[in-house]
Design a protein around this motif. Structure first.
Motif, PDB file in Angstrom:
ATOM      1  N   ARG A  16      18.095  36.079  24.451  1.00  9.53           N
ATOM      2  CA  ARG A  16      17.833  35.323  25.680  1.00  9.53           C
ATOM      3  C   ARG A  16      17.403  36.264  26.799  1.00  9.53           C
ATOM      4  O   ARG A  16      16.489  35.954  27.564  1.00  9.53           O
ATOM      5  CB  ARG A  16      19.091  34.558  26.125  1.00  9.53           C
ATOM      6  CG  ARG A  16      19.472  33.358  25.305  1.00  9.53           C
ATOM      7  CD  ARG A  16      18.573  32.154  25.446  1.00  9.53           C
ATOM      8  NE  ARG A  16      18.192  31.762  26.786  1.00  9.53           N
ATOM      9  CZ  ARG A  16      17.714  30.551  27.081  1.00  9.53           C
ATOM     10  NH1 ARG A  16      17.598  29.633  26.144  1.00  9.53           N
ATOM     11  NH2 ARG A  16      17.347  30.257  28.308  1.00  9.53           N
ATOM     12  N   VAL A  65      16.228  30.883  22.633  1.00 12.84           N
ATOM     13  CA  VAL A  65      17.136  30.359  21.612  1.00 12.84           C
ATOM     14  C   VAL A  65      18.377  29.779  22.295  1.00 12.84           C
ATOM     15  O   VAL A  65      18.744  30.205  23.391  1.00 12.84           O
ATOM     16  CB  VAL A  65      17.526  31.450  20.596  1.00 12.84           C
ATOM     17  CG1 VAL A  65      16.372  31.732  19.649  1.00 12.84           C
ATOM     18  CG2 VAL A  65      17.963  32.737  21.285  1.00 12.84           C
ATOM     19  N   THR A 124      19.436  27.119  17.730  1.00 14.14           N
ATOM     20  CA  THR A 124      18.079  26.640  17.522  1.00 14.14           C
ATOM     21  C   THR A 124      17.227  27.109  18.695  1.00 14.14           C
ATOM     22  O   THR A 124      17.657  27.977  19.464  1.00 14.14           O
ATOM     23  CB  THR A 124      18.061  25.100  17.376  1.00 14.14           C
ATOM     24  OG1 THR A 124      16.735  24.690  17.006  1.00 14.14           O
ATOM     25  CG2 THR A 124      18.472  24.395  18.658  1.00 14.14           C
ATOM     26  N   SER A 125      16.060  26.545  18.849  1.00 16.00           N
ATOM     27  CA  SER A 125      15.182  26.924  19.965  1.00 16.00           C
ATOM     28  C   SER A 125      15.093  25.786  20.976  1.00 16.00           C
ATOM     29  O   SER A 125      15.363  24.618  20.657  1.00 16.00           O
ATOM     30  CB  SER A 125      13.775  27.245  19.442  1.00 16.00           C
ATOM     31  OG  SER A 125      13.169  26.069  18.903  1.00 16.00           O
ATOM     32  N   GLU A 126      14.717  26.116  22.176  1.00 14.98           N
ATOM     33  CA  GLU A 126      14.508  25.095  23.201  1.00 14.98           C
ATOM     34  C   GLU A 126      13.420  24.121  22.751  1.00 14.98           C
ATOM     35  O   GLU A 126      13.492  22.914  23.040  1.00 14.98           O
ATOM     36  CB  GLU A 126      14.117  25.750  24.525  1.00 14.98           C
ATOM     37  CG  GLU A 126      15.253  26.514  25.203  1.00 14.98           C
ATOM     38  CD  GLU A 126      14.847  27.068  26.558  1.00 14.98           C
ATOM     39  OE1 GLU A 126      13.670  26.909  26.945  1.00 14.98           O
ATOM     40  OE2 GLU A 126      15.712  27.673  27.233  1.00 14.98           O
ATOM     41  N   LYS A 127      12.438  24.628  22.016  1.00 11.73           N
ATOM     42  CA  LYS A 127      11.342  23.784  21.542  1.00 11.73           C
ATOM     43  C   LYS A 127      11.852  22.687  20.608  1.00 11.73           C
ATOM     44  O   LYS A 127      11.455  21.530  20.723  1.00 11.73           O
ATOM     45  CB  LYS A 127      10.288  24.633  20.838  1.00 11.73           C
ATOM     46  CG  LYS A 127       9.084  23.844  20.344  1.00 11.73           C
ATOM     47  CD  LYS A 127       8.065  24.753  19.680  1.00 11.73           C
ATOM     48  CE  LYS A 127       6.864  23.935  19.192  1.00 11.73           C
ATOM     49  NZ  LYS A 127       5.848  24.813  18.519  1.00 11.73           N
ATOM     50  N   ILE A 187      13.541  35.255  24.800  1.00  7.85           N
ATOM     51  CA  ILE A 187      13.391  34.405  23.612  1.00  7.85           C
ATOM     52  C   ILE A 187      14.258  33.156  23.809  1.00  7.85           C
ATOM     53  O   ILE A 187      15.475  33.266  23.932  1.00  7.85           O
ATOM     54  CB  ILE A 187      13.814  35.159  22.337  1.00  7.85           C
ATOM     55  CG1 ILE A 187      12.987  36.450  22.190  1.00  7.85           C
ATOM     56  CG2 ILE A 187      13.651  34.279  21.102  1.00  7.85           C
ATOM     57  CD1 ILE A 187      13.419  37.340  21.046  1.00  7.85           C
ATOM     58  N   ALA A 221      12.645  31.551  16.422  1.00 11.47           N
ATOM     59  CA  ALA A 221      11.785  31.626  17.608  1.00 11.47           C
ATOM     60  C   ALA A 221      10.323  31.337  17.269  1.00 11.47           C
ATOM     61  O   ALA A 221       9.590  30.748  18.071  1.00 11.47           O
ATOM     62  CB  ALA A 221      11.913  32.997  18.257  1.00 11.47           C
TER      63      ALA A 221
END
Length: 351
Positions: free
Chosen positions: A89, A95, A221-224, A93, A71
């Motif tokens: 979530r 993820v 993983t992350s949305e980013k 967060i 994160a």
């Protein structure tokens, strides 16, 4: 003429160097290096990540949560359990689940046969050793299914079961301080045997046999990262990098399961004192060999047996969500963004 040949040679060298340029990726493991992560170590050792153009660094986490490292961007990808991911979530967060490696839960409750605990109902009035930080949920879920409460529930005035929290080493509590203890098939069960309690003296209750199959090791993983248009200047998107990582990892797991002895040898190169197993009297080799055999059973189940390794079965996911909601751990259904099937589809070419 010589100048042209020289420039051509330089171009070939530059082209070769460019072809060898790998994209650095950091992947956070949920625990210390051991056969639980054999597929990752095999993918690294056999060059499967390199073949995808990735330079993967595997980061051991110990007893912390990999959710935070991913994160915050300290790691790009990680492994964790479904409960960790969905509760994160819920806390906001961002993820994202991208591949489900273990298709069956390895969570058990172990007791001495002399305690006569052969079914969930026998746990009433007993002391149960559980792990902290959300790792107690499978035990709590099993008890709730059979209408029992635990001392972990502050609203229970007269709990059916006394929960004894312990830090992952069964020798601290078993068998003197608890009647049954939490144990993963691939780790603590062997540690208990190593403490001098052979399998024929133990009752091992698999929560999955009673409908409590909370999924464990997954990749996320992350949305980013997934939204990154140019991951680490590679010219590839985060989703493309994720697909390459998942594809190589599945290849690593398939190889590890088929070649367990070789996989254990690769694992032993990567792990230190934890290879032996806390509380275990066995050698590192014997403990990791046990672990690899048990891990293979968790990987070779469900969709994997149908040629769909890494696939999160929507029906099983739905069951996991319903179970966590019934426990009050989830307040509502997770956002659809919690799972991204497109990464797995790109990695495998399957739908």
């Amino acid at each position: 003429m010589k100048k042209i040949a020289f420039l051509t040679a330089l171009a070939l060298v530059a082209s070769s160097a460019s072809a060898q340029k790998l994209t650095p990726v950091k992947l956070q493991l949920k625990w210390f290096p051991q056969a639980q992560f054999a597929g990752f170590f095999v993918a690294q050792a056999k060059g499967f990540y390199k073949a995808e153009g990735l330079d993967v660094q595997l980061l051991p986490i110990g007893d912390q949560s990999p959710i935070q490292t991913v994160a915050t961007g300290t790691a790009d990808f990680g492994t964790t359990w479904i409960t960790d991911l969905l509760t994160a979530r819920q806390q906001g967060i961002p993820v994202v689940h991208i591949a489900q490696l273990f298709q069956k839960s390895g969570f058990t409750l172990v007791s001495l046969k002399t305690n006569n605990i052969t079914k969930p109902e026998d746990l009433k009035g007993k002391r149960i050793g559980v792990w902290p930080s959300g790792n107690e949920y499978p035990a709590v879920a099993l008890l709730k299914k059979y209408n029992m409460t635990t001392s972990l529930d502050s609203t229970a005035s007269n709990p059916s079961v006394q929960a004894v929290t312990y830090p992952f080493d069964p020798s601290i509590v078993f068998p003197d301080k608890v009647d049954a203890v939490s144990a993963m098939t691939y780790n603590e069960v062997d540690q208990i045997v190593g403490l001098g309690y052979p399998l024929d003296k133990l009752n091992i209750m698999h929560t999955s046999d009673y409908g409590i199959n909370l999924l464990e090791d997954l990749m996320f993983t992350s949305e980013k990262v997934l939204a990154d248009k140019n991951f680490r200047g590679s010219g590839l998107t985060g989703k493309q990098i994720a697909a390459k990582l998942v594809r190589a990892t599945i290849k690593g797991w398939n190889y590890a399961v088929r070649n367990q002895k070789e996989a254990v040898g690769i694992v032993l190169v990567n792990c230190g004192n934890t290879c032996k197993g806390s509380g275990s009297r066995s050698s590192a080799l014997s403990h990791q060999t046990w672990q690899m055999a048990e891990i293979a059973k968790l990987y070779n189940a469900g969709p994997t047996l149908k040629g769909r390794a890494g696939y999160l079965d929507p029906a099983v996911y739905k069951q996991n969500v319903a179970l966590l909601k019934s426990l009050g751990i989830l307040k509502a259904d997770p956002s659809p963004a919690a799972v991204d099937y497109s990464v797995w589809q790109a990695a495998t070419g399957l739908k």
